[in-house]
Design an enzyme around this catalytic site. Structure first.
Site, PDB file in Angstrom:
ATOM      1  N   ASP A  13       0.870  -1.160   0.000  1.00  0.00           N
ATOM      2  CA  ASP A  13       0.000   0.000   0.000  1.00  0.00           C
ATOM      3  C   ASP A  13       0.923   1.230   0.000  1.00  0.00           C
ATOM      4  O   ASP A  13       2.096   1.129   0.358  1.00  0.00           O
ATOM      5  CB  ASP A  13      -0.867  -0.043   1.266  1.00  0.00           C
ATOM      6  CG  ASP A  13      -1.611   1.252   1.484  1.00  0.00           C
ATOM      7  OD1 ASP A  13      -2.343   1.674   0.566  1.00  0.00           O
ATOM      8  OD2 ASP A  13      -1.447   1.864   2.563  1.00  0.00           O
ATOM      9  N   ASP A  15      -0.210   5.097   0.789  1.00  0.00           N
ATOM     10  CA  ASP A  15      -0.491   6.129   1.789  1.00  0.00           C
ATOM     11  C   ASP A  15      -0.574   5.539   3.192  1.00  0.00           C
ATOM     12  O   ASP A  15      -1.348   4.614   3.439  1.00  0.00           O
ATOM     13  CB  ASP A  15      -1.811   6.832   1.457  1.00  0.00           C
ATOM     14  CG  ASP A  15      -1.727   7.543   0.129  1.00  0.00           C
ATOM     15  OD1 ASP A  15      -1.298   8.708   0.116  1.00  0.00           O
ATOM     16  OD2 ASP A  15      -2.051   6.923  -0.915  1.00  0.00           O
ATOM     17  N   GLU A 317      12.675  12.000  24.699  1.00  0.00           N
ATOM     18  CA  GLU A 317      13.379  12.149  25.974  1.00  0.00           C
ATOM     19  C   GLU A 317      14.603  11.252  26.070  1.00  0.00           C
ATOM     20  O   GLU A 317      14.481  10.067  26.352  1.00  0.00           O
ATOM     21  CB  GLU A 317      12.415  11.889  27.143  1.00  0.00           C
ATOM     22  CG  GLU A 317      11.464  10.739  26.913  1.00  0.00           C
ATOM     23  CD  GLU A 317      10.593  10.435  28.135  1.00  0.00           C
ATOM     24  OE1 GLU A 317      10.974  10.768  29.258  1.00  0.00           O
ATOM     25  OE2 GLU A 317       9.537   9.823  27.931  1.00  0.00           O
TER      26      GLU A 317
HETATM   27  N1  RBF Z   1       7.972   4.262  28.489  1.00  0.00           N
HETATM   28  C1  RBF Z   1       7.044   3.334  28.184  1.00  0.00           C
HETATM   29  O1  RBF Z   1       5.895   3.493  28.543  1.00  0.00           O
HETATM   30  N2  RBF Z   1       7.362   2.217  27.456  1.00  0.00           N
HETATM   31  C2  RBF Z   1       8.628   1.975  27.042  1.00  0.00           C
HETATM   32  O2  RBF Z   1       8.863   0.951  26.390  1.00  0.00           O
HETATM   33  C3  RBF Z   1       9.645   2.920  27.378  1.00  0.00           C
HETATM   34  N3  RBF Z   1      10.931   2.727  27.006  1.00  0.00           N
HETATM   35  C4  RBF Z   1      11.882   3.645  27.331  1.00  0.00           C
HETATM   36  C5  RBF Z   1      13.208   3.434  26.963  1.00  0.00           C
HETATM   37  C6  RBF Z   1      14.187   4.370  27.277  1.00  0.00           C
HETATM   38  C7  RBF Z   1      15.606   4.109  26.864  1.00  0.00           C
HETATM   39  C8  RBF Z   1      13.857   5.532  28.015  1.00  0.00           C
HETATM   40  C9  RBF Z   1      14.905   6.539  28.377  1.00  0.00           C
HETATM   41  C10 RBF Z   1      12.544   5.756  28.379  1.00  0.00           C
HETATM   42  C11 RBF Z   1      11.542   4.823  28.056  1.00  0.00           C
HETATM   43  N4  RBF Z   1      10.207   5.019  28.423  1.00  0.00           N
HETATM   44  C12 RBF Z   1       9.257   4.090  28.098  1.00  0.00           C
HETATM   45  C13 RBF Z   1       9.777   6.327  28.937  1.00  0.00           C
HETATM   46  C14 RBF Z   1       9.532   6.437  30.403  1.00  0.00           C
HETATM   47  O3  RBF Z   1       8.201   6.003  30.674  1.00  0.00           O
HETATM   48  C15 RBF Z   1       9.692   7.921  30.729  1.00  0.00           C
HETATM   49  O4  RBF Z   1      11.026   8.283  30.544  1.00  0.00           O
HETATM   50  C16 RBF Z   1       9.238   8.257  32.112  1.00  0.00           C
HETATM   51  O5  RBF Z   1       7.874   8.009  32.252  1.00  0.00           O
HETATM   52  C17 RBF Z   1       9.541   9.724  32.431  1.00  0.00           C
HETATM   53  O6  RBF Z   1       8.867  10.584  31.566  1.00  0.00           O
HETATM   54 MG    MG Z   2      12.156  13.499  31.599  1.00  0.00          MG
END
Ligand code: RBF
Ligand code: MG
Ligand code: ADP
Length: 396
Positions: A13, A15, A317
């Protein structure tokens, strides 16, 4: 694991699968609908996905109860869109997979709801797409559009394979239904309707023969009897060329350090919009530098909606793998993103998420030692600039 028979050809596909035309179409649709006193909803948008332009507008008009003929809405939107198709970017992982399959000599077709006259406008800045497919079947070249199976059946017949040997790659529910009705195996890569919520709630097709992936970066060819990728680095997928992202560190939910013990430097929304295509989410690795310092640190970062915490806004982040004496809110941060690690995931507990992030950090440190990625540590983009930001960020 793979379909009963290994795939002999791939039908794509366009789009929402190869090209991120959806954010563009939604923007224009909002404008056209507003002229008629309406407002685009996620439900209306979802009902239009994957359909031919007139049928898509008919679905939107019905969902919103607009007192305007679909044909008129279509003409108004086409007038705006024809100038703007070249803005649509390739979706994450699409180019890598296309290039790989092409190099393996895999027969490929495009089966799109796009009208034949519009196709060159959409492909104008994506020259490689014009030479990748043996066959292109457009929306106005079949009797019935998706969700009817016509376009996939026409493509398969032209390629010379029975449906059981065709693998379809699709984002929209209508397209998945069409491919399933054609008797083909489907890889479903749901597109993001507005926020991540739609992707998370993506309709689950309770049927055999449908594999759902977060993005094409998670496509493993060998799972479908196709030759595996050869470019992996330490279990990661190289981002090539690396993305350079420049932003300002802003305050987030204050959750990283306190709840997880993992501080993440959240980038401001404006820089993020300018540098990362709207559809980009996932966990990535690369290099980072901050403020006036030319010190470069390894980092792993999350781009997306933190499924564990169900955020409404997309956040980018990075966690810099270094102990800092103080925080650096308001400072400029520069990121060079080299590798994709995995999709964002939901976890049964915060501890399970924390464990996984530490694993990501270990994978990051290991992968960044590979000469391919180590070479990028000295990239000029990471050096602080005299007198501000002359360079434009570049992303996918
Ligand atoms: N948040 C998730 O909900 N699921 C993830 O798989 C996840 N993986 C992350 C992996 C890395 C390397 C980092 C730095 C953050 C990850 N986070 C993930 C984000 C995390 O929930 C978040 O940094 C905190 O909630 C602070 O905002
Ligand atoms: Mg942060
Ligand atoms: P927020 O939700 O405001 O982002 P966090 O608890 O995630 O709060 O903390 C992030 C802040 O901590 C960053 O903005 C930065 O100023 C600081 N910080 C300190 N060490 C690090 C690090 N190693 N990586 C990222 N940010 C760090």
């Amino acid at each position: 694991m793979f379909p009963p028979e290994p795939s002999a050809c791939v039908i794509w596909d366009l789009d929402g699968t190869l090209l991120d035309t959806e954010s563009l179409v939604a923007e224009v649709a909002r404008e056209v609908i507003a002229r008629h006193g309406g407002e685009l909803t996620d439900a209306a948008r979802a009902a239009s996905l994957g359909k031919r332009p007139l049928e898509a507008w008919a679905a939107v008009a019905a969902a919103l109860d607009l007192p305007v003929p679909a044909q008129q809405l279509l003409e108004e939107s086409e007038a705006l869109l024809s100038e703007r198709w070249q803005e649509a970017k390739m979706l994450p992982g699409a180019l890598r997979l296309l290039t790989h399959l092409k190099e393996c000599g895999m027969p490929m077709a495009l089966a799109t709801s796009t009208l034949r006259a519009t196709l060159p406008l959409k492909l104008a800045v994506h020259g490689h797409l014009r030479t990748t497919f043996q066959i292109t079947c457009c929306g106005d070249e079949v009797e019935q559009g998706k969700p009817a199976p016509d376009s996939f059946l026409v493509a398969a017949k032209s390629l010379g394979f029975p449906p059981s040997r065709c693998l379809v790659i699709e984002d929209s529910p209508a397209g998945v239904d069409a491919a399933a009705a054609a008797g083909m195996h489907v890889v479903h890569v749901p597109s993001m309707v507005d926020t991540g919520s739609a992707a998370r709630n993506a309709r689950t097709f309770g049927r055999q023969g449908i594999t759902t992936l977060a993005s094409l970066l998670d496509f493993r060819p060998e799972a479908f009897g196709l030759p595996p990728f050869k470019d992996g680095v330490q279990g990661t997928v190289p981002v090539d060329p690396a993305w350079s992202i420049r932003g300002t560190v802003v305050r987030g939910y204050g959750r990283g350090s306190k709840e997880l013990g993992i501080p993440t430097a959240n980038l401001d929304a404006e820089s993020l919009r300018g540098s990362l295509g709207e559809a980009v989410t996932g966990i990535y690795a690369g290099w980072a530098s901050v403020g006036r310092s030319s010190e470069v640190y390894p980092m792993c970062m999350s781009v997306g909606f933190n499924p564990v915490f169900k955020n409404k806004q997309r956040v980018c982040e990075p966690w810099l793998l270094h102990e800092f004496d103080q925080d650096f809110y308001g400072e400029e941060i520069r990121l060079l993103v080299c590798a994709y690690l995995r999709p964002e995931a939901d976890f049964v507990s915060v501890q399970a998420l924390v464990d996984r992030i530490h694993e990501d950090a270990a994978i990051t440190r290991r992968a960044l030692q590979d000469p391919l990625f180590a070479a990028l540590k000295g990239d000029a983009f990471l050096a602080p600039q005299e007198g501000g930001t002359a360079l434009q960020p570049s992303g996918p």
